[in-house]
Design a protein around this motif. Structure first.
Motif, PDB file in Angstrom:
ATOM      1  N   SER A 183      59.287 -20.040   6.399  1.00  0.00           N
ATOM      2  CA  SER A 183      58.631 -20.677   7.634  1.00  0.00           C
ATOM      3  C   SER A 183      59.693 -19.957   8.782  1.00  0.00           C
ATOM      4  N   GLY A 184      59.325 -20.197   9.786  1.00  0.00           N
ATOM      5  CA  GLY A 184      60.108 -19.181  10.899  1.00  0.00           C
ATOM      6  C   GLY A 184      61.442 -19.569  11.041  1.00  0.00           C
ATOM      7  N   THR A 185      62.035 -20.864  10.563  1.00  0.00           N
ATOM      8  CA  THR A 185      63.533 -21.172  10.617  1.00  0.00           C
ATOM      9  C   THR A 185      64.012 -20.346   9.452  1.00  0.00           C
ATOM     10  N   PHE A 231      64.169 -25.713  19.919  1.00  0.00           N
ATOM     11  CA  PHE A 231      64.292 -24.559  19.002  1.00  0.00           C
ATOM     12  C   PHE A 231      65.286 -23.648  19.406  1.00  0.00           C
ATOM     13  N   THR A 253      59.078 -23.525  22.543  1.00  0.00           N
ATOM     14  CA  THR A 253      57.884 -24.274  21.993  1.00  0.00           C
ATOM     15  C   THR A 253      58.088 -25.809  22.396  1.00  0.00           C
ATOM     16  N   ASP A 279      64.058 -15.238  19.160  1.00  0.00           N
ATOM     17  CA  ASP A 279      63.186 -15.899  18.410  1.00  0.00           C
ATOM     18  C   ASP A 279      61.804 -15.779  19.195  1.00  0.00           C
ATOM     19  N   SER A 284      56.965 -18.164  18.356  1.00  0.00           N
ATOM     20  CA  SER A 284      55.575 -18.948  19.009  1.00  0.00           C
ATOM     21  C   SER A 284      55.054 -17.827  20.223  1.00  0.00           C
ATOM     22  N   GLN A 315      52.084 -19.007  11.271  1.00  0.00           N
ATOM     23  CA  GLN A 315      51.342 -20.110  11.494  1.00  0.00           C
ATOM     24  C   GLN A 315      51.060 -20.388  13.163  1.00  0.00           C
ATOM     25  N   LYS A 316      51.638 -19.572  13.971  1.00  0.00           N
ATOM     26  CA  LYS A 316      51.883 -19.603  15.370  1.00  0.00           C
ATOM     27  C   LYS A 316      50.573 -18.673  15.895  1.00  0.00           C
TER      28      LYS A 316
HETATM   29  C1  PLP Z   1      57.595 -23.261  15.118  1.00  0.00           C
HETATM   30  C2  PLP Z   1      59.138 -22.632  15.679  1.00  0.00           C
HETATM   31  C3  PLP Z   1      60.041 -22.384  14.979  1.00  0.00           C
HETATM   32  C4  PLP Z   1      60.101 -22.814  13.491  1.00  0.00           C
HETATM   33  O1  PLP Z   1      59.103 -22.477  12.830  1.00  0.00           O
HETATM   34  P1  PLP Z   1      58.892 -23.147  11.281  1.00  0.00           P
HETATM   35  O2  PLP Z   1      57.919 -22.288  10.985  1.00  0.00           O
HETATM   36  O3  PLP Z   1      58.648 -24.477  11.616  1.00  0.00           O
HETATM   37  O4  PLP Z   1      60.231 -23.048  10.479  1.00  0.00           O
HETATM   38  C5  PLP Z   1      61.434 -21.652  15.615  1.00  0.00           C
HETATM   39  N1  PLP Z   1      61.290 -21.282  16.933  1.00  0.00           N
HETATM   40  C6  PLP Z   1      60.232 -21.670  17.482  1.00  0.00           C
HETATM   41  C7  PLP Z   1      60.248 -21.151  19.007  1.00  0.00           C
HETATM   42  C8  PLP Z   1      58.959 -22.221  17.129  1.00  0.00           C
HETATM   43  O5  PLP Z   1      57.967 -22.437  17.858  1.00  0.00           O
END
Ligand code: PLP
Length: 380
Positions: free
Chosen positions: A62-64, A89, A140, A165, A168, A190-191
Motif C-alpha cells: 500500500s502507499g505507506t 500523512f 488527505t 507523496d 492521493s 486505491q486512490k
Molecule cells: C492514503 C495515503 C497514504 C497511505 O497509503 P496506504 O495505502 O493507506 O498505505 C499516504 N499518503 C497519503 C497522502 C494518502 O492519501
C-alpha cells in the motif's frame, strides 16, 4: 452494505465493473511472458501519468510501503531530512524517517493550512547538509494541496532530494514530476487509479539514483536497485511476486484513463471538486482548509456544523446510501471528508451532496433546501 453503497471516501474508491471483471482472470506465472508484457505496458503508461522519463516501479504494497521505500533507499542513520508537515500523512513521513535514524528537521504548518515554501528555504539556508525534503502534495487528512512547484524551485538550488507523496493526487490532479523536478514521487492504487489497495508506484530520478547508489540501504523488500535489475531481465519482472490480480486491474484501469484522456481525467476531478465545495458552502457549511485556493482536487474536508456529532452525521449519510469519512487524529469529531477521486463524476458527487443535505435536515440543521443545486447550476 457493499455493492449498493456509494463509496465516497478518500480511498479506496469505487471501481469500474469491467475492472472488477478483469481481476477475475486465472493466475499466471509471475515471471512469465504475459506478466512481463503487462508490467512493461503498465509502467510505460504510469510514466505518462507521472509525466516523467524517470524510472517508475510498481510495488506490491500500500502507499505507506512506497513512503518507506523512498526513505529506506536514501536515508542512513544520522542523515538530515527536512519533513514538511501539515496533517496526518505528512507527519507519517517524519515518523518513517525517524525509524530509519534520520535527524529530522520539521517545518510544521497548522492542520488546514499549506506548507510555507519560505520556511523550507530558511531551514535549507541554516543547514547545508539536508539530504532530502519530504512534501505531501495532497494532504488527505485535511483536504489541502501543497505548493510542490514552489517548494521544488527552492529545493533545486540546494541540490537536495525532493521526495513527494502524491499518493492521493497522482492521476487526479496535475503532478508533472519532471517539470517540478521531483526526485522520488509516490502514488497509490486505491486512490485516483480506482483499483483495490495493494499497489503503490514510485518514480526515481537520476539524481535520486546517485544518492541511492551511495547509501547503505537498510531494506530488503523495498531495495530499489533490485527492482531495476529485475525489470531489465527477460521477461521483465519484479524481485518478489507481484500481485497478478492487481496487475490485471491496473492494466484495465489505465486503459480507461487513457481512453478518457489524462487531461480530461484531471479536468473531471477539478470539476467534481468545485461542485463539492460549492455544494457544501451552499448548505451553510465551512470548508476546513484556511483558503479555497489550497483546496484539494480529490478530497474535500468540511467543518462539522455546531452541535452535530460526526458519527451521527456519517451514519445518516450512510442510511442514504453514501459512505463518507470523518476526521483523523486531532480532527476526529471536528470535520468530515468527501473523497472524490478515481471514477467519480457529477452523478456521484450530486448523490453525495443530496445525502448530506438530507442527513443534515434529519439532524435538525437549518439548511435551505436545494440551495446547493442552484449554486452548482452556476458552475455546470
Ligand atoms: C492514503 C495515503 C497514504 C497511505 O497509503 P496506504 O495505502 O493507506 O498505505 C499516504 N499518503 C497519503 C497522502 C494518502 O492519501
Amino acid at each position: 452494505m457493499g455493492r449498493d453503497e456509494l463509496l465516497m471516501i478518500p480511498g479506496p474508491t469505487f471501481m469500474a465493473e469491467r475492472t472488477l471483471k478483469a481481476m477475475s482472470k486465472p493466475m499466471i506465472s509471475h515471471r512469465g511472458e504475459e506478466t512481463g508484457r503487462m508490467l512493461i505496458e503498465c509502467i510505460e503508461k504510469l510514466k505518462k501519468v507521472f509525466r516523467t522519463e524517470n524510472d517508475v516501479f510498481i510495488l506490491t504494497a500500500s502507499g505507506t510501503g512506497a513512503m518507506e521505500a523512498a526513505i529506506a533507499n536514501v536515508v542512513e542513520p544520522g542523515d538530515r531530512v527536512l519533513c514538511t508537515t501539515c496533517g496526518k500523512f505528512s507527519e507519517r513521513f517524519k515518523k518513517i524517517a525517524e525509524v530509519f535514524g534520520a535527524e529530522v528537521l520539521e517545518v510544521a504548518s497548522e492542520w488546514g493550512d499549506a506548507v510555507d515554501p519560505e520556511r523550507v528555504k530558511e531551514i535549507l539556508d541554516e543547514h547545508d547538509d539536508v539530504k532530502a525534503v519530504t512534501v505531501t502534495h495532497n494532504e488527505t487528512s485535511t483536504g489541502v494541496r501543497n505548493p510542490v512547484e514552489e517548494i521544488s524551485r527552492i529545493v533545486k538550488d540546494y541540490g537536495t532530494l525532493l521526495i513527494v507523496d502524491a499518493i492521493s493526487s497522482m492521476g487526479g490532479d496535475h503532478v508533472p514530476v519532471d517539470k517540478w523536478n521531483i526526485d522520488i514521487c509516490l502514488a497509490g492504487s486505491q486512490k485516483c487509479f480506482a483499483i483495490p489497495p495493494g499497489f503503490s508506484f514510485i518514480s526515481v530520478s537520476d539524481h535520486a539514483w546517485e544518492v541511492i547508489n551511495k547509501t547503505r540501504r537498510r531494506t530488503f523488500y523495498f531495495d530499489l536497485p533490485a527492482y531495476r535489475e529485475s525489470l531489465r531481465r527477460k521477461p521483465p519482472q519484479t524481485p518478489y511476486t507481484i500481485s497478478i490480480t492487481l496487475l490485471y486491474a491496473l492494466e484495465d484501469a489505465l486503459k480507461l484513463m487513457f481512453d478518457e484522456g489524462l487531461d480530461n481525467v484531471i479536468a473531471r476531478h477539478h470539476h467534481v471538486a468545485k461542485i463539492a465545495r460549492e455544494g457544501v458552502k451552499a448548505m451553510g457549511l465551512r470548508l476546513f482548509p484556511v483558503s479555497e485556493d489550497i483546496c484539494s482536487a480529490t478530497v474535500t474536508a468540511v467543518r462539522l456544523p455546531d452541535g452535530i456529532r460526526e458519527k451521527e452525521l456519517r451514519q445518516k449519510v450512510r442510511d442514504y446510501g453514501v459512505v463518507i469519512s470523518g476526521g483523523q487524529d486531532k480532527l476526529s469529531g471536528k470535520i468530515f471528508r468527501i473523497g472524490h477521486m478515481g471514477r467519480v463524476t457529477e452523478r456521484e458527487i450530486l448523490a453525495t451532496l443530496q445525502a448530506i443535505q438530507q442527513a443534515l435536515l434529519d439532524l435538525g440543521v437549518k439548511v435551505e433546501t436545494d440551495a446547493y443545486m442552484q449554486a452548482i447550476e452556476k458552475i455546470r
